[in-house]
Write a protein that holds these residues in place. Structure first.
Motif, PDB file in Angstrom:
ATOM      1  N   SER A  30      17.741 -29.659  17.158  1.00 55.80           N
ATOM      2  CA  SER A  30      16.849 -30.266  16.186  1.00 55.80           C
ATOM      3  C   SER A  30      17.644 -31.062  15.162  1.00 55.80           C
ATOM      4  CB  SER A  30      16.038 -29.195  15.463  1.00 55.80           C
ATOM      5  OG  SER A  30      15.167 -28.523  16.346  1.00 55.80           O
ATOM      6  N   ALA A  31      17.119 -32.203  14.760  1.00 58.21           N
ATOM      7  CA  ALA A  31      17.702 -32.951  13.658  1.00 58.21           C
ATOM      8  C   ALA A  31      17.667 -32.097  12.399  1.00 58.21           C
ATOM      9  CB  ALA A  31      16.944 -34.252  13.438  1.00 58.21           C
ATOM     10  N   LEU A  32      18.715 -32.174  11.604  1.00 60.10           N
ATOM     11  CA  LEU A  32      18.772 -31.367  10.391  1.00 60.10           C
ATOM     12  C   LEU A  32      17.728 -31.809   9.378  1.00 60.10           C
ATOM     13  CD1 LEU A  32      22.635 -31.044  10.072  1.00 60.10           C
ATOM     14  CD2 LEU A  32      21.010 -29.325  10.894  1.00 60.10           C
ATOM     15  N   CYS A  33      17.394 -33.085   9.384  1.00 57.56           N
ATOM     16  CA  CYS A  33      16.331 -33.609   8.536  1.00 57.56           C
ATOM     17  C   CYS A  33      15.703 -34.813   9.218  1.00 57.56           C
ATOM     18  CB  CYS A  33      16.875 -34.013   7.168  1.00 57.56           C
ATOM     19  SG  CYS A  33      15.658 -34.847   6.112  1.00 57.56           S
ATOM     20  N   MET A  34      14.391 -34.862   9.213  1.00 55.46           N
ATOM     21  CA  MET A  34      13.676 -36.039   9.679  1.00 55.46           C
ATOM     22  C   MET A  34      12.647 -36.434   8.629  1.00 55.46           C
ATOM     23  SD  MET A  34      13.234 -35.440  13.790  1.00 55.46           S
ATOM     24  CE  MET A  34      12.658 -37.129  14.058  1.00 55.46           C
ATOM     25  N   LYS A  43       8.080 -55.860   0.038  1.00 55.03           N
ATOM     26  CA  LYS A  43       8.380 -54.620  -0.651  1.00 55.03           C
ATOM     27  C   LYS A  43       9.574 -53.918  -0.021  1.00 55.03           C
ATOM     28  CE  LYS A  43       3.705 -53.606  -2.291  1.00 55.03           C
ATOM     29  NZ  LYS A  43       2.633 -52.577  -2.348  1.00 55.03           N
ATOM     30  N   GLU A  44      10.234 -53.100  -0.810  1.00 54.30           N
ATOM     31  CA  GLU A  44      11.337 -52.291  -0.316  1.00 54.30           C
ATOM     32  C   GLU A  44      10.805 -51.142   0.530  1.00 54.30           C
ATOM     33  OE1 GLU A  44      14.222 -54.612  -1.483  1.00 54.30           O
ATOM     34  OE2 GLU A  44      14.748 -52.637  -0.722  1.00 54.30           O
ATOM     35  N   ARG A  45      11.641 -50.674   1.429  1.00 54.28           N
ATOM     36  CA  ARG A  45      11.280 -49.532   2.243  1.00 54.28           C
ATOM     37  C   ARG A  45      11.069 -48.311   1.351  1.00 54.28           C
ATOM     38  NH1 ARG A  45      15.539 -48.915   6.467  1.00 54.28           N
ATOM     39  NH2 ARG A  45      16.691 -47.868   4.789  1.00 54.28           N
ATOM     40  N   GLU A  46      10.014 -47.564   1.612  1.00 54.35           N
ATOM     41  CA  GLU A  46       9.638 -46.425   0.804  1.00 54.35           C
ATOM     42  C   GLU A  46       9.733 -45.135   1.617  1.00 54.35           C
ATOM     43  OE1 GLU A  46       5.803 -44.886  -1.891  1.00 54.35           O
ATOM     44  OE2 GLU A  46       5.545 -46.470  -0.397  1.00 54.35           O
ATOM     45  N   ARG A  47      10.404 -44.154   1.067  1.00 51.61           N
ATOM     46  CA  ARG A  47      10.448 -42.843   1.690  1.00 51.61           C
ATOM     47  C   ARG A  47       9.165 -42.087   1.363  1.00 51.61           C
ATOM     48  NH1 ARG A  47      15.480 -38.684   0.921  1.00 51.61           N
ATOM     49  NH2 ARG A  47      16.555 -40.579   1.650  1.00 51.61           N
ATOM     50  N   LEU A  48       8.463 -41.643   2.383  1.00 55.54           N
ATOM     51  CA  LEU A  48       7.174 -40.997   2.203  1.00 55.54           C
ATOM     52  C   LEU A  48       7.259 -39.479   2.225  1.00 55.54           C
ATOM     53  CD1 LEU A  48       5.059 -43.233   4.583  1.00 55.54           C
ATOM     54  CD2 LEU A  48       5.350 -43.469   2.105  1.00 55.54           C
ATOM     55  N   ALA A  49       7.986 -38.939   3.181  1.00 57.88           N
ATOM     56  CA  ALA A  49       8.035 -37.500   3.373  1.00 57.88           C
ATOM     57  C   ALA A  49       9.243 -37.135   4.209  1.00 57.88           C
ATOM     58  CB  ALA A  49       6.764 -36.998   4.063  1.00 57.88           C
ATOM     59  N   THR A  50       9.796 -35.948   3.962  1.00 57.80           N
ATOM     60  CA  THR A  50      10.904 -35.438   4.764  1.00 57.80           C
ATOM     61  C   THR A  50      10.654 -33.975   5.078  1.00 57.80           C
ATOM     62  OG1 THR A  50      12.251 -34.777   2.846  1.00 57.80           O
ATOM     63  CG2 THR A  50      12.564 -37.014   3.701  1.00 57.80           C
ATOM     64  N   SER A  99      20.894 -36.764  10.698  1.00 55.98           N
ATOM     65  CA  SER A  99      21.992 -36.404  11.584  1.00 55.98           C
ATOM     66  C   SER A  99      21.543 -35.297  12.527  1.00 55.98           C
ATOM     67  CB  SER A  99      23.233 -35.958  10.795  1.00 55.98           C
ATOM     68  OG  SER A  99      22.955 -34.780  10.052  1.00 55.98           O
ATOM     69  N   PHE A 100      22.359 -35.060  13.554  1.00 59.62           N
ATOM     70  CA  PHE A 100      22.104 -34.004  14.526  1.00 59.62           C
ATOM     71  C   PHE A 100      23.313 -33.095  14.630  1.00 59.62           C
ATOM     72  CE2 PHE A 100      19.204 -37.326  15.655  1.00 59.62           C
ATOM     73  CZ  PHE A 100      18.085 -36.690  16.161  1.00 59.62           C
ATOM     74  N   THR A 118      21.356 -40.910   3.316  1.00 62.30           N
ATOM     75  CA  THR A 118      21.391 -41.899   4.381  1.00 62.30           C
ATOM     76  C   THR A 118      20.856 -41.324   5.680  1.00 62.30           C
ATOM     77  OG1 THR A 118      23.324 -42.972   3.395  1.00 62.30           O
ATOM     78  CG2 THR A 118      22.873 -43.436   5.715  1.00 62.30           C
ATOM     79  N   PHE A 119      19.932 -42.054   6.300  1.00 64.69           N
ATOM     80  CA  PHE A 119      19.391 -41.681   7.603  1.00 64.69           C
ATOM     81  C   PHE A 119      20.015 -42.591   8.655  1.00 64.69           C
ATOM     82  CE2 PHE A 119      16.628 -39.640   4.763  1.00 64.69           C
ATOM     83  CZ  PHE A 119      15.915 -38.663   5.457  1.00 64.69           C
ATOM     84  N   LEU A 120      20.631 -41.991   9.667  1.00 62.36           N
ATOM     85  CA  LEU A 120      21.415 -42.743  10.636  1.00 62.36           C
ATOM     86  C   LEU A 120      20.622 -43.214  11.846  1.00 62.36           C
ATOM     87  CD1 LEU A 120      24.720 -40.650  10.668  1.00 62.36           C
ATOM     88  CD2 LEU A 120      24.203 -42.713   9.352  1.00 62.36           C
ATOM     89  N   TYR A 121      19.509 -42.559  12.138  1.00 65.11           N
ATOM     90  CA  TYR A 121      18.753 -42.853  13.347  1.00 65.11           C
ATOM     91  C   TYR A 121      17.328 -43.238  12.994  1.00 65.11           C
ATOM     92  CZ  TYR A 121      22.733 -40.298  15.156  1.00 65.11           C
ATOM     93  OH  TYR A 121      24.010 -39.875  15.440  1.00 65.11           O
TER      94      TYR A 121
END
Length: 132
Positions: A30-34, A43-50, A99-100, A118-121
């Motif tokens: 599993s990815a450690l965070c998605m 508009k700039e990219r917006e983070r909605l939920a993790t 990351s994974f 930072t999200f890599l994928y």
């Protein structure tokens, strides 16, 4: 090597609901965070939920109370339930992983860590359009 694919985007009237899905392939852990992000023209990219591997969630104020991020049965499936949609929710929606783990020991060692900056994928995106 790791590919993320989103699905579920559609056109819907204000007040309606959509459920977006994301699946990551080619990795045994599993990815450690998605998370889910969105971007609309100008508009700039917006983070909605993790969500972390342990299930800790965060939400942007703009969607808190309306959107819910969750984990699927498969190791790297995630969902975004969107309710009470508004025209300003119109955007391209992306899922991403920071990351994974490289091995089982690492998956245990880092299981509780918070999401990185930072999200890599990243997936290719799915369009959501909300009309009046």
């Amino acid at each position: 090597q790791v590919q993320l694919v989103e699905s579920g985007g559609d056109s819907v009237q204000a007040g309606g609901s959509l459920r977006l899905a994301c699946a990551a392939s080619e990795h045994p852990y599993s990815a450690l965070c998605m998370g889910w992000f969105r971007q609309s023209p100008g508009k700039e990219r917006e983070r909605l939920a993790t969500i972390t591997v342990n299930g800790t969630r965060t939400y942007a104020e703009s969607v808190q109370g309306r959107f819910t991020i969750s984990k699927g049965a498969a190791k790297n499936t995630r969902y975004l339930q969107m309710n009470l949609l508004k025209p300003e929710d119109t955007a391209m929606y992306y899922c991403a992983a920071d990351s994974f783990p490289s091995n089982f020991a690492e998956s245990i060692w880092f299981a509780g860590r918070p999401c990185r900056e930072t999200f890599l994928y990243w997936g290719q995106g799915t369009q959501v359009t909300v009309s009046l």
